[in-house]
Write a protein that holds these residues in place. Sequence first.
Motif, PDB file in Angstrom:
ATOM      1  N   ALA A  79       0.835  -1.189   0.000  1.00 51.83           N
ATOM      2  CA  ALA A  79       0.000   0.000   0.000  1.00 51.83           C
ATOM      3  C   ALA A  79       0.877   1.249   0.000  1.00 51.83           C
ATOM      4  CB  ALA A  79      -0.907   0.001   1.218  1.00 51.83           C
ATOM      5  N   LYS A  80       0.434   2.237  -0.805  1.00 51.93           N
ATOM      6  CA  LYS A  80       1.199   3.480  -0.863  1.00 51.93           C
ATOM      7  C   LYS A  80       0.574   4.430   0.142  1.00 51.93           C
ATOM      8  CE  LYS A  80       2.603   6.953  -4.228  1.00 51.93           C
ATOM      9  NZ  LYS A  80       2.452   7.422  -5.595  1.00 51.93           N
ATOM     10  N   ASN A  81       0.923   4.288   1.402  1.00 52.57           N
ATOM     11  CA  ASN A  81       0.262   5.130   2.391  1.00 52.57           C
ATOM     12  C   ASN A  81       1.226   5.648   3.453  1.00 52.57           C
ATOM     13  OD1 ASN A  81       0.702   2.704   3.563  1.00 52.57           O
ATOM     14  ND2 ASN A  81      -1.388   2.356   4.260  1.00 52.57           N
ATOM     15  N   TRP A  82       2.476   5.841   3.065  1.00 56.74           N
ATOM     16  CA  TRP A  82       3.437   6.363   4.020  1.00 56.74           C
ATOM     17  C   TRP A  82       4.045   7.650   3.489  1.00 56.74           C
ATOM     18  CZ3 TRP A  82       4.660   4.040   8.679  1.00 56.74           C
ATOM     19  CH2 TRP A  82       4.087   2.772   8.880  1.00 56.74           C
TER      20      TRP A  82
ATOM     21  N   VAL B  36      -8.443   3.794  -2.022  1.00 58.88           N
ATOM     22  CA  VAL B  36      -8.454   2.550  -2.790  1.00 58.88           C
ATOM     23  C   VAL B  36      -7.304   2.562  -3.796  1.00 58.88           C
ATOM     24  CG1 VAL B  36      -9.716   1.237  -4.525  1.00 58.88           C
ATOM     25  CG2 VAL B  36     -10.893   2.064  -2.501  1.00 58.88           C
ATOM     26  N   PHE B  37      -7.114   3.715  -4.452  1.00 57.20           N
ATOM     27  CA  PHE B  37      -6.058   3.748  -5.455  1.00 57.20           C
ATOM     28  C   PHE B  37      -4.662   3.779  -4.849  1.00 57.20           C
ATOM     29  CE2 PHE B  37      -9.601   4.723  -8.228  1.00 57.20           C
ATOM     30  CZ  PHE B  37      -9.320   3.813  -9.231  1.00 57.20           C
ATOM     31  N   GLN B  38      -4.579   4.152  -3.568  1.00 58.33           N
ATOM     32  CA  GLN B  38      -3.288   3.999  -2.883  1.00 58.33           C
ATOM     33  C   GLN B  38      -3.144   2.575  -2.364  1.00 58.33           C
ATOM     34  OE1 GLN B  38      -3.228   6.969   0.183  1.00 58.33           O
ATOM     35  NE2 GLN B  38      -3.560   8.615  -1.286  1.00 58.33           N
ATOM     36  N   LYS B  39      -4.107   1.760  -2.704  1.00 53.92           N
ATOM     37  CA  LYS B  39      -4.143   0.347  -2.306  1.00 53.92           C
ATOM     38  C   LYS B  39      -4.221   0.178  -0.791  1.00 53.92           C
ATOM     39  CE  LYS B  39      -1.946  -1.612  -6.346  1.00 53.92           C
ATOM     40  NZ  LYS B  39      -0.844  -2.388  -6.862  1.00 53.92           N
ATOM     41  N   ASP B  40      -4.682   1.215  -0.103  1.00 57.51           N
ATOM     42  CA  ASP B  40      -4.864   1.092   1.343  1.00 57.51           C
ATOM     43  C   ASP B  40      -6.316   0.699   1.586  1.00 57.51           C
ATOM     44  OD1 ASP B  40      -4.833   1.209   4.031  1.00 57.51           O
ATOM     45  OD2 ASP B  40      -4.199   3.302   4.187  1.00 57.51           O
ATOM     46  N   LEU B  41      -6.622  -0.567   1.278  1.00 55.65           N
ATOM     47  CA  LEU B  41      -8.024  -0.983   1.263  1.00 55.65           C
ATOM     48  C   LEU B  41      -8.615  -1.072   2.651  1.00 55.65           C
ATOM     49  CD1 LEU B  41      -7.331  -3.356  -1.528  1.00 55.65           C
ATOM     50  CD2 LEU B  41      -9.178  -1.721  -1.585  1.00 55.65           C
ATOM     51  N   GLY B  42      -7.779  -1.428   3.625  1.00 60.07           N
ATOM     52  CA  GLY B  42      -8.265  -1.499   4.996  1.00 60.07           C
ATOM     53  C   GLY B  42      -8.839  -0.159   5.419  1.00 60.07           C
ATOM     54  N   SER B  43      -8.057   0.924   5.226  1.00 56.56           N
ATOM     55  CA  SER B  43      -8.533   2.252   5.603  1.00 56.56           C
ATOM     56  C   SER B  43      -9.765   2.630   4.800  1.00 56.56           C
ATOM     57  CB  SER B  43      -7.441   3.298   5.375  1.00 56.56           C
ATOM     58  OG  SER B  43      -6.332   2.992   6.171  1.00 56.56           O
ATOM     59  N   ALA B  44      -9.750   2.317   3.499  1.00 56.09           N
ATOM     60  CA  ALA B  44     -10.903   2.665   2.657  1.00 56.09           C
ATOM     61  C   ALA B  44     -12.164   2.023   3.211  1.00 56.09           C
ATOM     62  CB  ALA B  44     -10.660   2.208   1.225  1.00 56.09           C
ATOM     63  N   LEU B  45     -12.054   0.770   3.597  1.00 55.83           N
ATOM     64  CA  LEU B  45     -13.200   0.046   4.131  1.00 55.83           C
ATOM     65  C   LEU B  45     -13.682   0.678   5.440  1.00 55.83           C
ATOM     66  CD1 LEU B  45     -14.840  -2.375   3.345  1.00 55.83           C
ATOM     67  CD2 LEU B  45     -13.345  -3.810   4.710  1.00 55.83           C
TER      68      LEU B  45
ATOM     69  N   HIS C 254      -3.853  -7.975  -5.807  1.00 57.55           N
ATOM     70  CA  HIS C 254      -3.562  -8.330  -4.418  1.00 57.55           C
ATOM     71  C   HIS C 254      -4.823  -8.619  -3.608  1.00 57.55           C
ATOM     72  CE1 HIS C 254      -4.205  -4.011  -3.994  1.00 57.55           C
ATOM     73  NE2 HIS C 254      -4.316  -4.171  -2.696  1.00 57.55           N
ATOM     74  N   ILE C 255      -5.958  -8.103  -4.078  1.00 56.63           N
ATOM     75  CA  ILE C 255      -7.204  -8.455  -3.377  1.00 56.63           C
ATOM     76  C   ILE C 255      -7.565  -9.892  -3.697  1.00 56.63           C
ATOM     77  CG2 ILE C 255      -9.653  -7.956  -3.172  1.00 56.63           C
ATOM     78  CD1 ILE C 255      -9.100  -5.130  -3.581  1.00 56.63           C
ATOM     79  N   LYS C 256      -7.386 -10.268  -4.950  1.00 53.45           N
ATOM     80  CA  LYS C 256      -7.651 -11.656  -5.333  1.00 53.45           C
ATOM     81  C   LYS C 256      -6.816 -12.606  -4.488  1.00 53.45           C
ATOM     82  CE  LYS C 256      -9.212 -11.506 -10.069  1.00 53.45           C
ATOM     83  NZ  LYS C 256      -8.808 -11.434 -11.441  1.00 53.45           N
ATOM     84  N   ILE C 257      -5.543 -12.249  -4.298  1.00 53.57           N
ATOM     85  CA  ILE C 257      -4.650 -13.108  -3.507  1.00 53.57           C
ATOM     86  C   ILE C 257      -5.165 -13.213  -2.072  1.00 53.57           C
ATOM     87  CG2 ILE C 257      -2.298 -13.341  -2.594  1.00 53.57           C
ATOM     88  CD1 ILE C 257      -1.343 -11.917  -5.163  1.00 53.57           C
ATOM     89  N   ARG C 258      -5.549 -12.034  -1.513  1.00 58.39           N
ATOM     90  CA  ARG C 258      -6.058 -12.030  -0.127  1.00 58.39           C
ATOM     91  C   ARG C 258      -7.288 -12.914   0.012  1.00 58.39           C
ATOM     92  NH1 ARG C 258      -4.435  -7.033   2.612  1.00 58.39           N
ATOM     93  NH2 ARG C 258      -2.176  -7.214   2.466  1.00 58.39           N
ATOM     94  N   ILE C 259      -8.191 -12.783  -0.973  1.00 60.62           N
ATOM     95  CA  ILE C 259      -9.445 -13.536  -0.884  1.00 60.62           C
ATOM     96  C   ILE C 259      -9.169 -15.032  -1.013  1.00 60.62           C
ATOM     97  CG2 ILE C 259     -11.697 -13.947  -1.940  1.00 60.62           C
ATOM     98  CD1 ILE C 259     -11.781 -11.267  -0.762  1.00 60.62           C
ATOM     99  N   SER C 260      -8.319 -15.396  -1.957  1.00 63.17           N
ATOM    100  CA  SER C 260      -8.089 -16.839  -2.111  1.00 63.17           C
ATOM    101  C   SER C 260      -7.292 -17.372  -0.925  1.00 63.17           C
ATOM    102  CB  SER C 260      -7.392 -17.152  -3.431  1.00 63.17           C
ATOM    103  OG  SER C 260      -6.127 -16.558  -3.448  1.00 63.17           O
ATOM    104  N   ALA C 261      -6.460 -16.518  -0.317  1.00 67.96           N
ATOM    105  CA  ALA C 261      -5.736 -16.941   0.886  1.00 67.96           C
ATOM    106  C   ALA C 261      -6.704 -17.118   2.055  1.00 67.96           C
ATOM    107  CB  ALA C 261      -4.678 -15.919   1.266  1.00 67.96           C
TER     108      ALA C 261
END
Lengths: 441, 461
Positions: free
Chosen positions: A181-184, A235-244, A284-291
């Motif tokens: 995630a690009k969030n730093w 979402v576009f920074q791929k910081d999906l946790g925060s977005a959620l 990376h969401i696909k990977i998380r979900i399948s994991a």
Amino acid sequence: MYELIILISKYLFLFYIITFMWQSLKIILTQKNITRSDIKTCASRQYIMIILFHVNSFLILSFNNETAYFDLNTLLVCFLWIILFTLANFVLKLTYPGGDKLMWNSIFFLCDIGLVTLQRLNPNLAHKQLLWLFLGFLIVFLMPFALNFIKDLSKLKYLYLVLSLIMILTTFFFGDTAGGAKNWLTIKNFTFQPSELIKILFILYLVAELAKPKLKPINIIIPTIISGFVILSLVFQKDLGSALIFFVTYMVVIYITTSSNLILFIGVLVSLIGSFIAYNIFEHIKIRISAWINPWADIEHGGYQITQSLFALGTYGLLGSGLNNGMPSAIPVVERDFIFSAICEEFGIIFAICIILIFLTIFYICMKTALNSRNRYMSVLVSALTCLMCFQTFLIIGGVIKLIPMTGVTLPFISYGGTSMIISFIIFGIIQWICSLTAKP
Amino acid sequence: MKKNMKRVFFFYSLLFIALIAHLIYFTIFEKDTSLNSYNPRLNVIDNSIQRGMIFDSNGITLAETVTSGGSIQRNYYYPEEFCHIIGYMPKGKSGLEAKSNFTLQKLDNELYQRIQTIFSETSKPRGNNIFITIDSKLQQYVHEKLGKTKGAVVVLEPQTGKVLSMVSYPDFNPMKIEKNWDNLKNDKDNSPLLNRAAQGLYPPGSTFKILTAGAEIETNSNYESFSYDCEGEDFFDQKKIHCFNSTVHGKIGLSEALENSCNTFFATIGEKFEKGVLFSYAEKAMFNKPFDYTLEYNKSSFTLSETATPTEIVETSIGQGKTLVSPLHMAMITASVANKGIMMKPYIIDHIESYSRNPIDTTEPEVLSEVFSEETAKKLTEMMVKVVENGTGTEAKIKGVSIAGKTGTAENSSGKDHSWFTAFAPSENPKIVVTVLLENAGNGSKAIPLAHDIIKKALNN
């Protein structure tokens, strides 16, 4: 001998935390006028339990079994924290005269569990964490001066808006990537996560807009557009946790203030469509979900983190391995996202369940504050902040125990992280301040 | 507004309760997920404690951990004989070492043991010990008899489901596991790490006729008067079925058909069954179902659907088609005939004791399924006795002992036919069930002498 002490401590830790919670229960029941206990006595028993837990675990951690010496650095950390906690125990009631004692105790207990776990995992980080704790405490101690000066927090709403937009844009252009995630943001040697700061600013703004007594459609549409922008940029920074977390908090605020089931329904619909699109766009969401669905299929790569976390949970069971006896370092990012698994492993599942209950106690007090507050803005603000922390806690604990897919957010007060620690302190500072105001005659 | 707040908080409380519920559920029911070779903790614990020992049914040591000069080693006293049962470590873990890992690592009276170790420098707290149901003498004998033939042997006690012996070849030496690891892991032709007895799935061939015959007895009240004229081969819906070597059996009934393993006869009754009859008997016999066996095993499969073509039905009723069965499961089916139609759950751990010999747990026999009625089981036994007396299994005869058995020749895609023989003895009061499977051995008779010797040995003990 060392092994024996660890074994006995395993049961002692349970004794400390269960006694702590027993006192919490007594306090809550007394506040509800169901039983009559002396709240002050209960609170000071809690103080003693925290100190006992702290000293006990630090004695184990500082002892070097091979050389049979105690490590002085570790003992220093132990000592400094006792000072911090004792200080907090006495001075916080000066700036928060009507603050909730039980909430402070619960928060500091969580901080201590985090500190002990970090000392166990990585002493360097524990030293830094102690520094963050001091800083967080200092801010929270001084905050009421500023808050009392501003008084009506809603009047600064455009300042919050502008600041959060600036934060988002700077991360967008100058942000660093960590953990996908690009969030730093890095300024010289100092790194921080702007999304943590945006959390507060965004909610302060959102509540200021939506807590107005008579809402016109336009009052809803503008904050909605801005929320959408903030969430999408996360979402576009791929910081999906925060977005959620932002999305859910937005929904909660709008549900509380408008009572509209239609909006709730649309929100659920949007989130379903949104997750579907996100699933298809982001690898990376696909990977998380399948994991999440079957981590065992790809145990070496995608499922590695979560399976290691499950091993930590499952190997030692209800009582844990005993402090220092497990292998929490086998879990990736154990100091941040997966710290809860490390606690499960060494302190055991019962202890971990108690931690969840402590979080629940804190949120219960917050909600009570929200319900008691007579000021509409403050009431909504407390519930929004509570829901934010609540959902974040649920996301990360649920993620590491594989109840839900993993999202990389921090566990409030326990995970390592300066920004997260300070922001969490500020959030609960605001809540305690409101609690304090409400309690005033 | 406040009502909404309460609702929201209620919703969040539910989420937190879900967290707690999931944690409890996970620790109680999914603890075994930690028994994985990717879990580094499992081996670390073995260094700080004295891992429990494994004994055979007579108390002879099969596996123990010894510490010599600071290095810890797991010793196996019958390494090849028990390799698929006890398994190996520390290259990951398998067999009982994996499945009973927590038992072997669990310290009974931990506090007392820890205090004790303070006063003695060398000793470590000791884990629980496992006693298995297998007699190492019989196991050795079976292992020696199977020799270097690819295949598996299972010996069960029909009334309890106790596994008395279980051997699979190719095998390996767990003492040399680290040295030979790459070879063992990559040997796809022989797959020595696979326990063929429980994990290997094979077409049952004519041994499946036990089940077809049982179904016929129970569903056709006139089965005794039914006869069929075998000409050595016949067409069933364009599919040509022929008997072994195209032998012409003439006009025969069910008993003679089983005795001589007449394919055309069984194809005929298979065709006559109402839809679903064979499937329901297969399910009663635990095909497609898990049976909670301690060691790794694979479920046998039976896939005759409602829409199966006549060809499939006919092939399935004589044991070809898509049906797959493990030697262990075939032994269980045979044991159900021997045990008045009742199938017992197979088990391999007899009991568990603490380091100080205090009993911790004892396995009680459990009924798995009622496959046939007692009456049917009796009829089947009579027929299977004739198989050995005058039929395809005469080589199994032992003087003074009445043996009930069934041969099988399983056509398969991997080359020569697999050879099956499954039997129990003595037929009037069954003590043991022996099932032998030899891979690509040619026809059914190859497995018989081996079973003969094992029955003889086992009954003499």
